[in-house]
Design a protein around this motif. Sequence first.
Motif, PDB file in Angstrom:
ATOM      1  N   ALA A  29      35.769  26.204  31.843  1.00  0.00           N
ATOM      2  CA  ALA A  29      34.494  25.474  31.818  1.00  0.00           C
ATOM      3  C   ALA A  29      33.360  26.439  31.513  1.00  0.00           C
ATOM      4  N   HIS A  30      32.539  26.079  30.524  1.00  0.00           N
ATOM      5  CA  HIS A  30      31.380  26.907  30.151  1.00  0.00           C
ATOM      6  C   HIS A  30      30.081  26.208  30.538  1.00  0.00           C
ATOM      7  N   GLY A  31      29.065  27.010  30.847  1.00  0.00           N
ATOM      8  CA  GLY A  31      27.717  26.481  31.074  1.00  0.00           C
ATOM      9  C   GLY A  31      26.781  27.642  31.336  1.00  0.00           C
ATOM     10  N   LEU A  52      24.163  29.583  24.713  1.00  0.00           N
ATOM     11  CA  LEU A  52      24.772  29.453  23.379  1.00  0.00           C
ATOM     12  C   LEU A  52      23.875  29.964  22.260  1.00  0.00           C
ATOM     13  N   ARG A  53      22.609  30.256  22.575  1.00  0.00           N
ATOM     14  CA  ARG A  53      21.733  30.810  21.537  1.00  0.00           C
ATOM     15  C   ARG A  53      21.997  32.297  21.330  1.00  0.00           C
ATOM     16  N   GLU A  54      22.803  32.887  22.244  1.00  0.00           N
ATOM     17  CA  GLU A  54      23.044  34.337  22.148  1.00  0.00           C
ATOM     18  C   GLU A  54      24.403  34.617  21.519  1.00  0.00           C
ATOM     19  N   GLY A  78      24.218  19.949  24.847  1.00  0.00           N
ATOM     20  CA  GLY A  78      23.213  19.115  24.200  1.00  0.00           C
ATOM     21  C   GLY A  78      21.903  19.139  24.945  1.00  0.00           C
ATOM     22  N   VAL A  79      20.836  18.857  24.221  1.00  0.00           N
ATOM     23  CA  VAL A  79      19.524  18.666  24.840  1.00  0.00           C
ATOM     24  C   VAL A  79      18.904  17.404  24.257  1.00  0.00           C
ATOM     25  N   ALA A  80      18.083  16.732  25.064  1.00  0.00           N
ATOM     26  CA  ALA A  80      17.411  15.516  24.611  1.00  0.00           C
ATOM     27  C   ALA A  80      16.266  15.891  23.679  1.00  0.00           C
ATOM     28  N   ILE A 125      31.019  16.156  20.921  1.00  0.00           N
ATOM     29  CA  ILE A 125      30.353  14.956  21.436  1.00  0.00           C
ATOM     30  C   ILE A 125      29.066  14.800  20.625  1.00  0.00           C
ATOM     31  N   ALA A 126      29.125  13.902  19.662  1.00  0.00           N
ATOM     32  CA  ALA A 126      27.943  13.598  18.853  1.00  0.00           C
ATOM     33  C   ALA A 126      27.159  12.520  19.600  1.00  0.00           C
ATOM     34  N   SER A 127      26.882  11.379  18.987  1.00  0.00           N
ATOM     35  CA  SER A 127      26.091  10.348  19.680  1.00  0.00           C
ATOM     36  C   SER A 127      26.039   9.091  18.823  1.00  0.00           C
ATOM     37  N   ALA A 139      13.993  13.882  16.204  1.00  0.00           N
ATOM     38  CA  ALA A 139      14.639  15.199  16.123  1.00  0.00           C
ATOM     39  C   ALA A 139      16.085  15.103  16.609  1.00  0.00           C
ATOM     40  N   TYR A 140      16.301  14.374  17.691  1.00  0.00           N
ATOM     41  CA  TYR A 140      17.666  14.215  18.227  1.00  0.00           C
ATOM     42  C   TYR A 140      18.552  13.513  17.196  1.00  0.00           C
ATOM     43  N   CYS A 141      18.033  12.446  16.572  1.00  0.00           N
ATOM     44  CA  CYS A 141      18.820  11.730  15.548  1.00  0.00           C
ATOM     45  C   CYS A 141      19.165  12.665  14.390  1.00  0.00           C
ATOM     46  N   GLY A 171      27.654   5.876  23.441  1.00  0.00           N
ATOM     47  CA  GLY A 171      26.394   5.201  23.737  1.00  0.00           C
ATOM     48  C   GLY A 171      25.781   5.810  24.992  1.00  0.00           C
ATOM     49  N   ARG A 172      24.788   5.109  25.513  1.00  0.00           N
ATOM     50  CA  ARG A 172      23.992   5.663  26.626  1.00  0.00           C
ATOM     51  C   ARG A 172      24.846   5.815  27.882  1.00  0.00           C
ATOM     52  N   THR A 173      24.858   7.045  28.424  1.00  0.00           N
ATOM     53  CA  THR A 173      25.717   7.407  29.549  1.00  0.00           C
ATOM     54  C   THR A 173      24.851   8.039  30.624  1.00  0.00           C
ATOM     55  N   LYS A 174      25.040   7.627  31.873  1.00  0.00           N
ATOM     56  CA  LYS A 174      24.156   8.049  32.962  1.00  0.00           C
ATOM     57  C   LYS A 174      24.326   9.533  33.313  1.00  0.00           C
ATOM     58  N   THR A 175      23.435  10.363  32.784  1.00  0.00           N
ATOM     59  CA  THR A 175      23.436  11.812  33.068  1.00  0.00           C
ATOM     60  C   THR A 175      21.972  12.283  33.145  1.00  0.00           C
ATOM     61  N   ALA A 176      21.797  13.590  33.415  1.00  0.00           N
ATOM     62  CA  ALA A 176      20.440  14.148  33.448  1.00  0.00           C
ATOM     63  C   ALA A 176      19.778  14.013  32.077  1.00  0.00           C
TER      64      ALA A 176
HETATM   65  N1  LIG Z   1      24.096  10.963  28.151  1.00  0.00           N
HETATM   66  C1  LIG Z   1      24.055  10.182  27.075  1.00  0.00           C
HETATM   67  O1  LIG Z   1      23.569   9.042  27.103  1.00  0.00           O
HETATM   68  C2  LIG Z   1      24.657  10.688  25.785  1.00  0.00           C
HETATM   69  C3  LIG Z   1      24.901   9.752  24.774  1.00  0.00           C
HETATM   70  C4  LIG Z   1      25.442  10.183  23.574  1.00  0.00           C
HETATM   71  C5  LIG Z   1      25.734  11.522  23.395  1.00  0.00           C
HETATM   72  N2  LIG Z   1      25.471  12.417  24.377  1.00  0.00           N
HETATM   73  C6  LIG Z   1      25.797  13.833  24.129  1.00  0.00           C
HETATM   74  O2  LIG Z   1      26.783  14.243  25.063  1.00  0.00           O
HETATM   75  C7  LIG Z   1      26.671  15.656  25.293  1.00  0.00           C
HETATM   76  C8  LIG Z   1      26.581  15.900  26.801  1.00  0.00           C
HETATM   77  O3  LIG Z   1      25.373  15.285  27.265  1.00  0.00           O
HETATM   78  P1  LIG Z   1      25.090  14.967  28.807  1.00  0.00           P
HETATM   79  O4  LIG Z   1      24.389  13.679  28.830  1.00  0.00           O
HETATM   80  O5  LIG Z   1      26.312  15.183  29.614  1.00  0.00           O
HETATM   81  O6  LIG Z   1      23.991  16.112  29.099  1.00  0.00           O
HETATM   82  P2  LIG Z   1      23.715  17.063  30.343  1.00  0.00           P
HETATM   83  O7  LIG Z   1      24.212  16.474  31.607  1.00  0.00           O
HETATM   84  O8  LIG Z   1      22.268  17.432  30.247  1.00  0.00           O
HETATM   85  O9  LIG Z   1      24.622  18.361  30.001  1.00  0.00           O
HETATM   86  C9  LIG Z   1      24.308  19.178  28.914  1.00  0.00           C
HETATM   87  C10 LIG Z   1      25.158  20.448  28.955  1.00  0.00           C
HETATM   88  O10 LIG Z   1      24.720  21.307  27.878  1.00  0.00           O
HETATM   89  C11 LIG Z   1      24.588  22.631  28.382  1.00  0.00           C
HETATM   90  N3  LIG Z   1      23.550  23.359  27.640  1.00  0.00           N
HETATM   91  C12 LIG Z   1      22.326  22.910  27.251  1.00  0.00           C
HETATM   92  N4  LIG Z   1      21.642  23.900  26.645  1.00  0.00           N
HETATM   93  C13 LIG Z   1      22.454  24.991  26.638  1.00  0.00           C
HETATM   94  C14 LIG Z   1      22.315  26.330  26.166  1.00  0.00           C
HETATM   95  N5  LIG Z   1      21.198  26.773  25.572  1.00  0.00           N
HETATM   96  N6  LIG Z   1      23.356  27.179  26.332  1.00  0.00           N
HETATM   97  C15 LIG Z   1      24.485  26.785  26.954  1.00  0.00           C
HETATM   98  N7  LIG Z   1      24.685  25.517  27.418  1.00  0.00           N
HETATM   99  C16 LIG Z   1      23.667  24.653  27.281  1.00  0.00           C
HETATM  100  C17 LIG Z   1      24.172  22.457  29.836  1.00  0.00           C
HETATM  101  O11 LIG Z   1      24.498  23.625  30.564  1.00  0.00           O
HETATM  102  P3  LIG Z   1      23.657  24.070  31.886  1.00  0.00           P
HETATM  103  O12 LIG Z   1      23.254  22.809  32.607  1.00  0.00           O
HETATM  104  O13 LIG Z   1      24.618  24.896  32.663  1.00  0.00           O
HETATM  105  O14 LIG Z   1      22.465  24.813  31.388  1.00  0.00           O
HETATM  106  C18 LIG Z   1      25.011  21.241  30.248  1.00  0.00           C
HETATM  107  O15 LIG Z   1      26.280  21.645  30.700  1.00  0.00           O
HETATM  108  C19 LIG Z   1      25.424  16.107  24.515  1.00  0.00           C
HETATM  109  O16 LIG Z   1      25.794  16.620  23.256  1.00  0.00           O
HETATM  110  C20 LIG Z   1      24.648  14.805  24.330  1.00  0.00           C
HETATM  111  O17 LIG Z   1      23.781  14.855  23.231  1.00  0.00           O
HETATM  112  C21 LIG Z   1      24.952  12.025  25.577  1.00  0.00           C
END
Ligand SMILES: NC(=O)c1ccc[n+]([C@@H]2O[C@H](COP(=O)([O-])OP(=O)(O)OC[C@H]3O[C@@H](n4cnc5c(N)ncnc54)[C@H](OP(=O)(O)O)[C@@H]3O)[C@@H](O)[C@H]2O)c1
Length: 253
Positions: A29-31, A52-54, A78-80, A125-127, A139-141, A171-176
């Motif tokens: 697991a990475h993060g 991941l930017r490094e 991913g980031v919003a 995981i795209a979207s 920008a996200y799109c 689709g929309r999934t309950k996360t941060a």
């Molecule tokens: N939630 C939705 O509704 C939804 C729908 C469609 C697609 N998606 C896609 O699903 C994927 C996961 O999203 P999520 O909703 O699970 O988001 P999330 O809970 O915010 O998790 C995002 C993950 O990305 C990592 N991350 C972000 N910036 C990073 C960086 N600079 N370097 C390393 N790791 C980084 C975070 O690591 P740390 O927290 O440890 O920093 C975290 O583990 C994303 O690609 C998102 O676009 C989400």
Amino acid sequence: MKLLVIGGSQGIGRSVVLQALAAGQVVLAHGRDEAALAELATHGAHTIVGDLRESATLEALGNRADELGIDTVVASQGVAGDGALTTLTPERIRLVMEINTVSVIRLYHALRATLLERRGIFVVIASQASLRPERFDSAYCASKWAVLHWVQSMAALESPHGVSVRAICPGRTKTALFDDAMAGFAAAAEMSLEEYTEMILGLIPLRRFAPVEETAAATLFMAAHAPRPTVLAETGGEVPYSIAPFLVGGHQG
Ligand SMILES: NC(=O)c1ccc[n+]([C@@H]2O[C@H](COP(=O)([O-])OP(=O)(O)OC[C@H]3O[C@@H](n4cnc5c(N)ncnc54)[C@H](OP(=O)(O)O)[C@@H]3O)[C@@H](O)[C@H]2O)c1
């Protein structure tokens, strides 16, 4: 399966890690969040920390994946990118493109030798935002459309070499990330969060947002070493099939 989950510390990625561990798989697991990764280690996950930017992070991921014999990768970073045109800063635009698109491509390059050796699977995981444009989410799109087209291009290129490159478009999934995005959309639409949420639920035939476990299970379906579509649109019906038929053809073994 020996699975590497990028962005495994939170949200969908974390749920993928936990489900794969429960199924008895080896998981790396990475993060960036060390405390979240330490908690996953108590469930049996190997862990690796890094931004991941490094370039050093990508190099370390390549080395560790090789040591552990990783044959499957889920890219869940991913980031919003929510925000109206007037509030979207240049810094945010760069971050969204860098994490949602560029880091996926750089990651694949860092892991390619390992995946080629093991005839591996690389799932992005795209979207649903890859499949159709969304208001207030430009920008996200753009980042998610770009990464999906990268997947389709790489799927064709790598398939003869035995590596399957695939994408899931949830689709929309309950996360941060979801909470951040919905708050930004509501503000941009000049609506309360409750009004905006009700309006969006009206677009979803299931009339609910996906729990994280459901999207993680669909992601693991795409990570199986078995024939799968190159792209899976798992949107709860918010994106009509008519928009995406050209994306869902093509099975890979
Ligand atoms: N939630 C939705 O509704 C939804 C729908 C469609 C697609 N998606 C896609 O699903 C994927 C996961 O999203 P999520 O909703 O699970 O988001 P999330 O809970 O915010 O998790 C995002 C993950 O990305 C990592 N991350 C972000 N910036 C990073 C960086 N600079 N370097 C390393 N790791 C980084 C975070 O690591 P740390 O927290 O440890 O920093 C975290 O583990 C994303 O690609 C998102 O676009 C989400």
